[in-house]
Design an enzyme around this catalytic site. Structure first.
Site, PDB file in Angstrom:
ATOM      1  N   VAL A 140      12.398  -9.718  79.812  1.00 52.48           N
ATOM      2  CA  VAL A 140      12.191  -8.279  79.698  1.00 52.48           C
ATOM      3  C   VAL A 140      10.904  -7.916  80.427  1.00 52.48           C
ATOM      4  CG1 VAL A 140      11.710  -6.373  78.103  1.00 52.48           C
ATOM      5  CG2 VAL A 140      13.461  -8.074  77.548  1.00 52.48           C
ATOM      6  N   GLU A 178      -6.777 -30.427  67.257  1.00 47.17           N
ATOM      7  CA  GLU A 178      -5.613 -31.312  67.203  1.00 47.17           C
ATOM      8  C   GLU A 178      -5.406 -32.028  68.532  1.00 47.17           C
ATOM      9  OE1 GLU A 178      -3.158 -28.795  63.801  1.00 47.17           O
ATOM     10  OE2 GLU A 178      -2.610 -28.595  65.906  1.00 47.17           O
ATOM     11  N   GLY A 229      11.290 -16.836  69.243  1.00 51.67           N
ATOM     12  CA  GLY A 229      10.366 -17.641  68.455  1.00 51.67           C
ATOM     13  C   GLY A 229      10.672 -17.542  66.972  1.00 51.67           C
ATOM     14  N   PHE A 230       9.691 -17.876  66.143  1.00 45.13           N
ATOM     15  CA  PHE A 230       9.891 -17.851  64.690  1.00 45.13           C
ATOM     16  C   PHE A 230      10.266 -16.456  64.199  1.00 45.13           C
ATOM     17  CE2 PHE A 230       7.092 -21.526  65.268  1.00 45.13           C
ATOM     18  CZ  PHE A 230       7.769 -22.478  64.525  1.00 45.13           C
ATOM     19  N   GLY A 231       9.555 -15.441  64.685  1.00 49.84           N
ATOM     20  CA  GLY A 231       9.834 -14.084  64.248  1.00 49.84           C
ATOM     21  C   GLY A 231      11.200 -13.595  64.676  1.00 49.84           C
TER      22      GLY A 231
END
Length: 443
Positions: A99, A193, A33-35
């Site tokens: 994992v 949203e 992901g982003f991290g």
């Protein structure tokens, strides 16, 4: 490094010794992901063998998944293969696997395939999943949106409901109004949203393409257990969001706790609402990473960490993103949003780079809050910058620009920008395809 200092703890001494022997430390990053990607970009060119493990082969821009679910964008517009993203990172290897555990004594991670990966430094960016607050059986009837499969499933349900309602009226068969009742559960940014996007999809598609159903046939409910929408936003922006949704025809129900969900619809309190499409946007649960490590976790399963983002008792293990609970300098919880995960990943990359040299960063992670954003639909959004509250068209333009910026890859930014412009000018949506019906009932 200027802001690093010598460290005498075991892992750092070991890494320094490895460097002295000319050995390359093994860094394992779990989650693309982003991290996780921020960690990889920050460690590009570092003297280490880095492996990223993800059960999907792609990075996904989750904040725009609801637009896939409502046929505004195609899945490829908001995703990119991880291998393509890191193809110029000579020290990075990609494994598509899941994992399932961590052995801190042997410093290995267990994979679902039965294989193991050894690490000298481990970064857990394993994200979160849906939480049904003890009612996991609801997931079969009220899917959430965390993956592309989730989004296409919801898109199929929405579009199929419209087609069935139109077909029943055209054929003169038994009519079922619940086909055109859509219930969204949860009044946070995702729910707001989603409800706004469904309203725009149904009202414009019905008006332009359908002959036997009208926008008056469609009922959209947004159900929130609390006393206002967007509880993390200031009161004035919450009220503005509610007013915008109601202008779109969304029925907002506050103080409405969901007590049951089944194939016929949703029960709020003692009232049962017939609905063919129910969408869950009410809560998330962190990945089991905390359980793997025996770490202290909060009620959502997030590991409670200090601002160095290292797991207590394991200075060689870092955790970031939705799987952790960290407070900022003012004692406020850092939100589980993409900018926070990206900043945490950038910090951990610097910490790992220091550790590879047998040192520890002197400074701690500090979150830079650029504000909170939520869109309600065309020309409608709210933004909380702290010192300034925005709503309407200016907020919507800033929201659009910010989301284009965070998309990975110039191609994706260009395609999404063009698609949004086309939709804005024509009110058309280009991804209104129903696929996968062979796997579901087609009554």
């Amino acid at each position: 490094m200027r802001d690093a200092q010598p460290d005498q703890t075991g892992p750092f001494d070991r890494l320094k010794a490895m460097r002295g022997r000319g050995e390359r430390p093994r860094v394992v990053v779990v989650g693309g992901g982003f991290g996780g990607l921020a960690v990889l970009h920050g460690l590009r060119g570092e003297p280490a063998d880095i492996t990223i493990v993800d059960r999907q082969n792609h990075h996904l821009f989750q904040p725009l998944l609801y637009q896939v679910a409502t046929a505004a964008l195609s899945p490829a517009d908001i995703a990119a293969p991880i291998r393509t993203i890191v193809k110029r990172h000579d020290n990075v290897h990609v494994i598509m696997d899941e994992v399932v555990g961590v052995d801190t004594e042997r410093r290995t991670v267990a994979l679902s395939s039965g294989a193991e990966l050894a690490y000298d430094i481990l970064v857990l960016a394993t994200g979160a999943r849906h939480s049904y607050f003890g009612h996991d059986d609801w997931s079969a009837f009220a899917p959430g949106i965390k993956t592309i499969d989730d989004a296409t499933r919801v898109r199929r349900s929405i579009l199929y409901a419209m087609e069935r309602a139109e077909t029943q009226r055209q054929e003169g068969t038994a009519r079922s109004d619940d086909y055109l009742t859509f219930a969204v559960i949860g009044g946070g940014p995702t729910g707001v949203e989603m409800a706004g996007a469904i309203a725009e999809l149904t009202r414009h598609a019905v008006a332009m393409d359908f002959r036997y159903i009208t926008r008056d046939c469609v009922r959209i409910l947004l159900i929130e257990a609390g006393n206002r929408l967007l509880p993390a936003f200031p009161d004035d922006l919450s009220a503005a969001a509610k007013a915008s949704l109601e202008k779109l025809g969304v029925e907002v129900r506050l103080n409405g706790a969901v007590t049951h969900i089944d194939e016929t619809g949703v029960t709020v309190g003692a009232q049962h609402i017939q609905a063919a499409t129910v969408i869950w946007a009410a809560g998330v649960q962190a990945s089991p990473a905390g359980a793997w490590l025996g770490a202290v976790t909060d009620r959502a399963g997030r590991m409670v960490l200090e601002p160095d983002l290292a797991v207590p008792g394991h200075p060689e293990i870092f955790a970031i993103g939705d799987t952790v609970s960290v407070k900022d300098a003012r004692g406020r919880a850092i939100p589980g949003v993409a900018p926070a995960a990206k900043q945490q990943g950038e910090y951990v990359a610097k910490a790992v780079a220091a550790a590879l040299r047998g040192r520890r960063l002197k400074r701690r992670f500090r979150y830079r809050d650029f504000g909170a954003l939520a869109t309600i639909g065309r020309n409608r959004a709210v933004i909380d910058l702290g010192w300034l509250h925005l709503k309407g068209l200016p907020a919507w333009l800033i929201w659009s620009t910010a989301h284009l910026y965070f998309l990975v890859g110039f191609r994706n930014r260009l395609l999404v920008g063009i698609t949004w412009l086309w939709s804005y000018l024509t009110f058309e949506r280009g991804a209104r395809l129903i696929t996968g019906l062979g796997n579901e009932r087609t009554d």
